[in-house]
Design an enzyme around this catalytic site. Structure first.
Site, short mmCIF file in Angstrom:
data_model
loop_
_atom_site.label_atom_id
_atom_site.label_comp_id
_atom_site.label_asym_id
_atom_site.label_seq_id
_atom_site.Cartn_x
_atom_site.Cartn_y
_atom_site.Cartn_z
N HIS A 109 0.82 -1.22 0.00
CA HIS A 109 0.00 0.00 0.00
C HIS A 109 0.85 1.27 0.00
O HIS A 109 0.32 2.37 -0.06
CB HIS A 109 -1.03 -0.02 1.14
CG HIS A 109 -0.50 0.37 2.49
ND1 HIS A 109 -0.06 -0.54 3.42
CD2 HIS A 109 -0.37 1.59 3.07
CE1 HIS A 109 0.32 0.11 4.51
NE2 HIS A 109 0.14 1.40 4.33
N ASP A 113 0.16 -7.56 2.16
CA ASP A 113 0.66 -6.18 2.06
C ASP A 113 2.18 -6.17 2.06
O ASP A 113 2.82 -5.86 3.06
CB ASP A 113 0.08 -5.34 3.20
CG ASP A 113 0.15 -3.85 2.93
OD1 ASP A 113 0.67 -3.49 1.85
OD2 ASP A 113 -0.30 -3.07 3.78
N SER A 120 4.16 3.28 7.77
CA SER A 120 3.82 2.12 6.94
C SER A 120 5.00 1.67 6.11
O SER A 120 5.80 2.49 5.65
CB SER A 120 2.68 2.47 5.98
OG SER A 120 1.46 2.46 6.65
#
EC number: 3.4.21.95
Length: 236
Positions: free
Chosen positions: A43, A88, A182
């Site tokens: 992502h 992910d 992230s």
């Protein structure tokens, strides 16, 4: 990272910052795993992505900082969810290999998985306040623990019990990854065991640990992609 402190300038030579050619804002972290490859979250993908290595302070340059662009980006081909959040993970091949230096060195892939109770380190240039949009000039670090997966399942519907993820944090709250962290690494015993995938809003809440892609389960995929096998699928 909320509840942390400035990382030691020498403890994160594998930590990279991802931004784009149109914005200098660091939107994600990542980890250098060899001279040519960076591991991060799917992502975190953007058009015109840039990778900065060897960085500590955004304002005071390390003399050995390097910037790279991708030669290729590789994702799991067999995601169940349309947004790919169930797998992910992304590998970025750098257009030019980096030279290892004082502040640039790779992190090892995990030789074994780590269980509940393992103490691990998180790091990144993400938000340091749960209430305000405060982003630090330097990466922040802190220690958290791998906790039972059942704490994460009700919070994140895309991480079923059999998903290849780790649940990690501090159950009483206060220390956590946050916006901008992230894709960054979860480091346990000097190896990358997790990739920051998702968390609760606001960060660091009581009984709301965050979810990390479990790198150990993807070792084979990672090694195959690096070796040039582009048809390899991720574990189910």
């Amino acid at each position: 990272v909320v509840g942390g402190d400035e990382c030691n300038i020498n403890e994160h030579p594998f930590l990279v910052a991802l931004y784009t050619s149109t914005s200098s804002t660091i939107h994600c972290g990542g980890a250098l795993i060899n001279r040519e490859w960076v591991l991060t979250a799917a992502h975190c993908d953007r058009r015109n992505i840039r990778i900065k290595l060897g960085m500590h302070s955004k304002n005071i340059r390390n003399e050995d900082e390097q910037i790279r662009v991708p030669r290729g980006k590789y994702f799991c081909l067999n995601t169940k969810f349309p947004n790919g959040l169930d797998k992910d993970i992304m590998l970025i091949r750098l257009r030019r290999p980096v030279t290892y230096s004082t502040h640039i060195a790779p992190v090892s892939l995990p030789s074994r998985s780590r269980g509940v109770g393992s103490r691990c380190r998180i790091m990144g240039w993400g938000k340091i306040s749960t209430t305000e949009d405060t982003y630090p000039d330097v990466p922040h670090c802190t220690n958290i623990f791998i906790v039972k997966h059942k704490w994460c399942e009700p919070l994140y519907p895309w991480v079923p019990a059999d998903s290849r993820t780790l649940c990690a944090g501090i159950l009483k709250g206060g220390r956590d990854t946050c916006h901008g962290d992230s894709g960054g690494p979860l480091i346990c015993n000097g190896q990358i065991q997790g990739i920051v995938a998702g968390g609760s809003e606001p960060c660091g809440q009581h009984l709301k640990p965050a979810v990390y892609t479990k790198v150990f389960d993807y070792n084979n995929w990672i090694q195959n992609i690096i070796a040039g096998n582009r048809t390899v699928t991720c574990p189910p």
